[in-house]
Enzyme design. Structure first.
Site, PDB file in Angstrom:
ATOM      1  N   ASP A 212      -2.136  32.901 -16.256  1.00  0.00           N
ATOM      2  CA  ASP A 212      -3.312  32.091 -15.774  1.00  0.00           C
ATOM      3  C   ASP A 212      -3.221  30.616 -16.513  1.00  0.00           C
ATOM      4  O   ASP A 212      -4.155  30.348 -17.320  1.00  0.00           O
ATOM      5  CB  ASP A 212      -4.490  32.796 -16.149  1.00  0.00           C
ATOM      6  CG  ASP A 212      -4.959  34.051 -15.461  1.00  0.00           C
ATOM      7  OD1 ASP A 212      -4.372  34.121 -14.237  1.00  0.00           O
ATOM      8  OD2 ASP A 212      -5.475  34.801 -15.889  1.00  0.00           O
TER       9      ASP A 212
ATOM     10  N   GLU B  96      -9.196  34.773  -6.232  1.00  0.00           N
ATOM     11  CA  GLU B  96     -10.035  34.397  -7.395  1.00  0.00           C
ATOM     12  C   GLU B  96      -9.159  33.171  -7.869  1.00  0.00           C
ATOM     13  O   GLU B  96      -8.377  32.671  -6.912  1.00  0.00           O
ATOM     14  CB  GLU B  96      -9.740  35.449  -8.408  1.00  0.00           C
ATOM     15  CG  GLU B  96      -8.346  36.061  -8.469  1.00  0.00           C
ATOM     16  CD  GLU B  96      -8.143  37.257  -9.212  1.00  0.00           C
ATOM     17  OE1 GLU B  96      -9.635  37.877  -9.950  1.00  0.00           O
ATOM     18  OE2 GLU B  96      -7.310  37.950  -9.406  1.00  0.00           O
TER      19      GLU B  96
END
Ligand SMILES: *[C@@H]1O[C@H](CO)[C@@H](O)[C@H](O)[C@H]1NC(C)=O
Length: 322
Positions: free
Chosen positions: A35, A201
């Protein structure tokens, strides 16, 4: 005849449709890049923030490296009083005025007991960060969203926070100015996969030309070494666009992002598996760069082995192409 022609054309079409460029070569510490969030300081130093290690900080003189591990953003863990406050996820970083804002998630895997926190710094360096705790964006099982995966966006007049993961996927809430807290207005749904487990997401919004592009990670993010998803169910990066930052996102075929729309920007190919957790960075020498984490299948599938991926991105058709 038609069937025969279709068969003979198929390999060519498939090769063209999936001709993604390989990630640019990354040097130094390019693993443990889950991420990623990227920013460049005025002195030319690049900073990469990532999930784990209380938000790990790496820095480099160029986007491609050599990357060096520097330490943690919040070494003591978040002051948010929730399970997961020692295991911070999914950073997002932005310069607001002369202050850097770093948003992070506090949660536990698969739980809606979540909150988005913020820390600030004037330098980005290790030791310079002050944890300010929650932004006021939080969730419990009574909500239709999961308050993780923050992404701040400034449309020229207002700050918005895009966030969300599974449940009803991607939401947006207007932030106060400066964007330390929400404005208190309600959150609106801006992207939804209506079927299956709603596996979407990691939103990231980027303006190019007159469009606002909403990139998301669709599929299963993690644990590929112990529980490999069915082929195609792993992370991939999709995009929708709109002429405003606040809604009306559609894909290249005109399908609404609220109805499962999303044009694939990057997916598993060659030795690249499960790319996601993406952002776009407008590099002074390379132009817009899509950055993300991915598994290099020649190295390993564990979350800690996720590599930092980068590709220049071409918007000339109106849709981003890697
Ligand atoms: C971007 O893609 C177009 C084709 O859509 C191509 O003509 C152009 O050369 C590309 N630009 C770069 C910088 O590669």
């Amino acid at each position: 005849m038609f069937a025969k022609l279709a068969v003979s054309l198929l390999p060519l079409y498939a090769a063209t449709a999936h001709a993604y460029a390989n990630p640019m070569t990354c040097t130094g510490v390019c693993t443990n890049a889950h991420d990623p969030a990227l920013i460049r300081r005025a002195d030319g130093t690049y900073f990469r923030f990532s999930t784990g290690g209380k938000i790990a900080i790496h820095s480099a003189p160029a986007i491609t490296g050599p990357w060096v591990y520097k330490g943690a953003v919040i070494p003591a863990g978040s002051k948010i009083n929730l399970a997961g406050n020692q295991d911070l996820w999914a950073p997002d970083v932005a310069l607001v005025g002369s202050t850097y804002y770093l948003y992070y998630s506090v949660s536990t895997f698969g739980s809606q007991n979540s909150a988005i926190g913020v820390a600030t710094s004037t330098t980005l360096d290790v030791g310079s960060w002050t944890d300010l705790g929650t932004t006021g964006i939080s969730s419990t099982a009574s909500k239709s969203y999961n308050a993780i995966d923050a992404n701040l966006f400034f449309d020229g007049s207002s700050y918005y926070m895009n966030f969300g993961s599974f449940w009803s996927d991607i939401f947006q809430v207007k932030m106060a100015n400066p964007p330390l807290r929400t404005s208190g207005s309600s959150s609106t749904n801006i992207a939804l996969t209506p079927t299956g487990t709603h596996a979407q997401e990691g939103a990231f919004m980027y303006k190019y030309g007159s469009y606002y592009y909403l990139f998301t990670s669709v599929g299963i993010c993690c644990g590929y070494d112990t529980n490999r998803p069915a082929s195609g169910a792993e992370y991939k990066i999709k995009v929708c666009r709109s002429s405003t930052a606040t809604g009306g996102f559609v894909d290249k075929d005109g399908v609404s992002c609220l109805n499962g729309g999303g044009t694939i920007v990057l997916e598993s190919h060659g030795n690249v598996y499960g790319p996601g957790g993406q952002g776009i960075f407008n590099d002074p020498s390379l132009g817009p760069v899509l950055y993300y984490h991915y598994v290099d299948t020649t190295i390993g599938y564990a979350d800690g082995q996720k590599r930092f991926g980068m590709n220049t991105i071409n918007f000339s058709s109106g849709w981003p192409v890697v």
